[in-house]
Write a protein that holds these residues in place. Structure first.
Motif, PDB file in Angstrom:
ATOM      1  N   GLY A 277       4.754 -17.058  -9.483  1.00 43.33           N
ATOM      2  CA  GLY A 277       5.545 -15.934 -10.035  1.00 43.33           C
ATOM      3  C   GLY A 277       5.165 -14.774  -8.913  1.00 43.33           C
ATOM      4  O   GLY A 277       4.650 -14.961  -7.955  1.00 43.33           O
ATOM      5  N   PRO A 278       5.686 -13.631  -9.472  1.00 45.17           N
ATOM      6  CA  PRO A 278       5.346 -12.443  -8.601  1.00 45.17           C
ATOM      7  C   PRO A 278       3.695 -11.950  -8.459  1.00 45.17           C
ATOM      8  O   PRO A 278       3.486 -11.128  -7.410  1.00 45.17           O
ATOM      9  CB  PRO A 278       5.955 -11.170  -9.567  1.00 45.17           C
ATOM     10  N   MET A 279       2.832 -12.705  -8.996  1.00 46.58           N
ATOM     11  CA  MET A 279       1.455 -12.594  -8.629  1.00 46.58           C
ATOM     12  C   MET A 279       1.143 -12.965  -7.484  1.00 46.58           C
ATOM     13  O   MET A 279      -0.026 -12.708  -6.957  1.00 46.58           O
ATOM     14  CB  MET A 279       0.681 -12.982  -9.792  1.00 46.58           C
ATOM     15  N   THR A 280       1.733 -13.962  -7.056  1.00 38.38           N
ATOM     16  CA  THR A 280       1.560 -14.716  -5.845  1.00 38.38           C
ATOM     17  C   THR A 280       1.072 -13.901  -4.558  1.00 38.38           C
ATOM     18  O   THR A 280       1.981 -12.921  -4.496  1.00 38.38           O
ATOM     19  CB  THR A 280       2.695 -15.900  -5.356  1.00 38.38           C
ATOM     20  N   LEU A 281       0.158 -14.012  -4.061  1.00 36.44           N
ATOM     21  CA  LEU A 281      -0.347 -13.037  -3.167  1.00 36.44           C
ATOM     22  C   LEU A 281       0.349 -13.121  -1.806  1.00 36.44           C
ATOM     23  O   LEU A 281       0.480 -14.277  -1.207  1.00 36.44           O
ATOM     24  CB  LEU A 281      -1.644 -13.153  -2.525  1.00 36.44           C
TER      25      LEU A 281
ATOM     26  N   PRO B 156       3.627  -6.629  -9.030  1.00 39.62           N
ATOM     27  CA  PRO B 156       2.456  -5.775  -8.791  1.00 39.62           C
ATOM     28  C   PRO B 156       2.800  -4.755  -7.614  1.00 39.62           C
ATOM     29  O   PRO B 156       3.539  -5.120  -6.809  1.00 39.62           O
ATOM     30  CB  PRO B 156       1.471  -7.022  -8.375  1.00 39.62           C
ATOM     31  N   TYR B 158       1.368  -4.854  -4.657  1.00 38.24           N
ATOM     32  CA  TYR B 158       1.498  -5.450  -3.575  1.00 38.24           C
ATOM     33  C   TYR B 158       3.021  -6.020  -3.154  1.00 38.24           C
ATOM     34  O   TYR B 158       3.148  -6.396  -2.015  1.00 38.24           O
ATOM     35  CB  TYR B 158       0.350  -6.450  -3.274  1.00 38.24           C
ATOM     36  N   GLN B 159       3.654  -6.041  -4.248  1.00 36.77           N
ATOM     37  CA  GLN B 159       5.095  -6.636  -3.877  1.00 36.77           C
ATOM     38  C   GLN B 159       6.094  -5.342  -3.670  1.00 36.77           C
ATOM     39  O   GLN B 159       7.080  -5.671  -3.444  1.00 36.77           O
ATOM     40  CB  GLN B 159       5.605  -7.552  -5.123  1.00 36.77           C
TER      41      GLN B 159
END
Ligand code: HEM
Ligand code: SF4
Lengths: 552, 161
Positions: A277-281, B156, B158-159
């Protein structure tokens, strides 16, 4: 080291304003003691035996000379002119005034520092290897990941009021210098079979009343997934950890009660929704943070410097110091220098304001202006040219920073104990001093080799006594101070909880008992065998017999 | 009438908490415990006004997940503000179960927790009655930047940076 972006700066400045408001409302009687307690703890402010104590975060133990000078200035202006480096790489002021803390925080913010989440039931400062980025045995530099975890954990909306404190440590080298396996979450950087970078994840370690070495929960979590995985671990803990008894509230108790397998399965289920999801770095973010940890501008140097070798061969005191306190650097011609904060002239980890200024100057002069704090409560200059070691040593020596005892018996980890801490059963600093004085013969100490001796003033275990090769724990017996001794503990990659020898000892017997333990080791050791290996080989009985033998 | 904060505004609250089963049900909008909901589902479903449910810290959102469409409000209780289990409950309701009506914090609800509660998906706050509700409104401005994704902002920092 990490340099703040405008966002990082904004967050800590807004935090100062928020905390100032909270302090003002407390002083105006609008917040009760209990309500303010939780708020101030989230900001590192304890109220202890004599005065409040403020714990300042040093993320993964890295700081610079400007920040060190700020610590010196703060300790002069707001405290008694000294400060204390802790076993979690942080710095503590022992006597600040509660009303002045907002001003201290504002000053800290001016040098990209803060006290956020240094205590309280939240995710604490992420700790790491003091030799990160320069160690010869390093696989991957852990610091960018520590910083990424710091940002994720700072004011995490869901995990601000956990059942108990939560500590994460990361190591990226073969040798574990960060006590990874006795943390709530311990991470080792590793490669999978395909050569991709990720983490081995241990969950549920810790010391305190119930010491536990953490079980391995996941063999491999890819680099890009680490935050979503941590989020899943924390959510399982936040929802399921016990809230009815503070001594049973750490994640180690939950993992043990559920069994590591069931816990891991629950995390896996939670993670399935977050993963990818969006937490993927994004690689871009990893690269942005990594860019802050690029090596400094090293010169091209010979592996061995002539002048250095000359001094090394002719000056024996220098040679001893190099052998003990200087560590091989991964770049030819450079060395890692430990500044020992352990000698009879100071309490372990204590540094005066004058000393802080001196160390800041040394960092500027010899080590690209950078410093590190270590979990053994010493300091490190990580990038010193071999050609300058002799000169640096002389300066260190003149300020009593060159005791050649890193890793030896007198390089003790020691909590503040009964002299400062309201929770203590017994004093710990005088015990450290007693042992320092007994073992003051350097040749003998060097002959004994690597021995980690750790002292805590109560079972909260701030001094990590369970994982000391020799552990000393202050206990209360009918109102007097006694000390329980354990042996065989280790905080390294072979993490082990030490075994208690038996009934506790009187305050003035401690050095005698340590000496007896050492004597058994000396008699029993095989050629080149370390203390810890001897205890593992022969067990605790021979030690027990000696220390409890009737005199005569 | 009691005042609460909803969607960053102070409003009058018209919900009533029903602690024990009653026949017939009192009129008006009712909040019931998970146990009461489960034991009197039929009766509550026939009620002429809206129904809300009250989650205690130990109640998992999964216990009511199949019935979410029936509730116009989910209240999450904080017997003590320092017990943070309700934060995960709200977050799960929003991001896992996609519940999009009112989630209200009740109990020991204080100004200093509201900022993070809002990020977890609470949009209503029954601020403890001995505290100034106007002052509590200031909490929404505590920070202007956040590092993490949350129930409101899915990406987040960082996105988005
Ligand atoms: C002087 C005031 C201090 C107070 C009141 C205090 C309080 C506590 C308490 C209550 C715990 C309990 C942990 C538990 O239940 O697991 C604890 C743990 C700990 N403290 Fe302190 N502490 C103080 C100073 C320090 C200092 C100076 C250090 C570093 C030298 C330190 C390092 C730690 C560490 C590493 C632990 C964790 C042990 C574990 O992993 O469980 N503390 N402290
Ligand atoms: S171990 Fe006990 S005595 Fe020592 S600092 Fe921690 S709480 Fe205080």
């Amino acid at each position: 080291m990490y340099v703040y972006s405008e966002y990082d700066q904004k967050i800590i400045e807004e935090r100062v304003a928020q905390y100032r408001g909270q302090t003002e409302r407390f002083l105006a009687g609008e917040l009760s003691e209990d309500e303010f307690l939780v708020l101030r703890l989230q900001n590192g402010l304890y109220v202890q035996r004599h005065a409040p104590m403020l714990r300042i975060a040093i993320p993964h133990g890295m700081f610079n000379s400007q920040q060190m000078r700020k610590f010196a200035e703060l300790s002069r202006t707001y405290d008694k002119g000294y400060a204390h480096f802790t076993t979690r790489q942080n710095l503590q002021l022992n006597w600040p005034k509660l009303e002045q803390v907002p001003n201290i925080l504002e000053e800290l913010a001016s040098v990209q520092m803060h006290a956020i989440q240094t205590s309280g039931n939240c995710i604490r400062n992420t700790t790491s290897d003091q030799y990160a980025g320069v160690a010869k045995d390093e696989i991957v530099d852990p610091r960018p990941y520590c910083e990424i975890i710091r940002q994720w954990s700072t004011f995490h909306p869901e995990f601000a009021l956990l059942g108990r404190k939560f500590k994460i440590a990361v190591s990226g080298s073969k040798q574990d210098r960060a006590a990874v396996q006795v943390h709530d979450v311990g991470l080792y950087l590793t490669h999978n079979a395909a050569g991709e970078l990720g983490f081995k994840v241990y969950v549920g370690g810790g010391l305190g009343r119930t010491p536990v070495v953490a079980p391995l929960i996941n063999e491999y979590v890819a680099e890009r997934d680490i935050l979503s995985y941590l989020e899943a671990v924390l959510r399982v803990y936040n929802r399921n950890g016990r809230r009815d008894n503070k001594y049973k509230a750490r994640i180690k108790i939950l993992v043990r009660a559920m069994t590591p397998e069931v816990f891991a399965a629950k995390v896996e289920k939670e993670w399935a929704e977050l993963k990818d999801g969006p937490m993927t770095l994004p690689q871009q973010e990893i690269d942005r943070v990594k860019a802050c940890f690029q090596p400094p501008a090293y010169e091209q140097l010979e592996e061995h410097n002539e002048a250095f070798l000359g001094k090394y061969e002719t000056d024996n005191a220098f040679k001893i110091w190099v052998n003990q306190n200087v560590v091989t650097h991964k770049v030819p011609g450079y060395s890692i220098v430990n500044i020992s904060l352990k000698n009879t002239s100071r309490a372990p980890g204590d540094v005066s304001a004058e000393d802080m200024d001196i160390i800041a100057d040394l960092a500027d002069q010899y080590s690209f202006s950078e410093l590190r704090s270590t979990h053994a409560q010493n300091l490190v200059l990580a990038d010193v040219k071999q050609s300058q070691l002799y000169e640096l040593w002389q300066t260190l020596k003149s300020h009593q920073f060159a005791t050649p005892n890193i890793g030896l018996l007198t390089d003790m980890i020691c909590c503040p104990g009964g002299d400062f801490c309201a929770l203590a059963n017994a004093k710990s600093i005088p015990i450290a001093e007693q042992i320092q004085r007994r073992f003051d013969n350097l040749d003998y100490l060097h002959d004994l080799g690597e021995i980690e001796l750790n002292i805590s003033g109560c079972m909260n275990a701030c001094g990590h006594h369970h994982v000391g090769n020799i552990g000393v724990l202050g206990v209360d017996k009918k109102g007097s101070e006694f000390y329980q001794i354990s042996i065989g503990g280790s905080s390294k990659e072979d993490a082990t909880i030490g075994k208690i020898l038996g009934p506790s000892f009187d305050e003035d017997e401690v050095a005698d008992v340590v000496e007896k333990i050492i004597n058994v080791y000396v008699e029993q050791r095989t050629e080149g065998e370390r203390f810890i290996d001897t205890t593992r080989r022969i067990g605790i009985d021979p030690f027990k017999e000696r220390v409890y033998a009737k005199n005569n | 009438m009691r005042k609460i904060i909803k969607d960053k505004k102070i409003i009058d609250d018209s919900w009533v908490v029903l602690t024990e089963a009653q026949d017939p049900l009192p009129s008006g909008k009712l909040i019931v415990s998970v146990a009461l909901w489960q034991s009197h589902k039929e009766q509550l479903l026939s009620h002429s006004d809206e129904i809300g449910v009250l989650l205690e810290p130990e109640n998992e959102p999964a216990e009511i997940a199949d019935d979410l469409a029936q509730f116009s409000l989910i209240a999450i209780n904080f017997p003590k503000f320092a017990d943070g289990r309700g934060y995960s409950s709200a977050r799960e309701l929003r991001t896992r179960h996609h519940y999009n009506k009112e989630i209200r914090a009740v109990g020991d609800v204080l100004r200093d927790q509201i900022y993070l509660m809002a990020r977890c998906g609470f949009n209503a706050f029954a601020v403890r009655e001995d505290r100034c509700i106007n002052d509590a409104l200031n909490a929404f401005n505590d920070f202007s930047v956040n590092y993490q994704a949350d129930a409101v902002e899915q990406r987040p920092l960082y996105q988005t940076r």
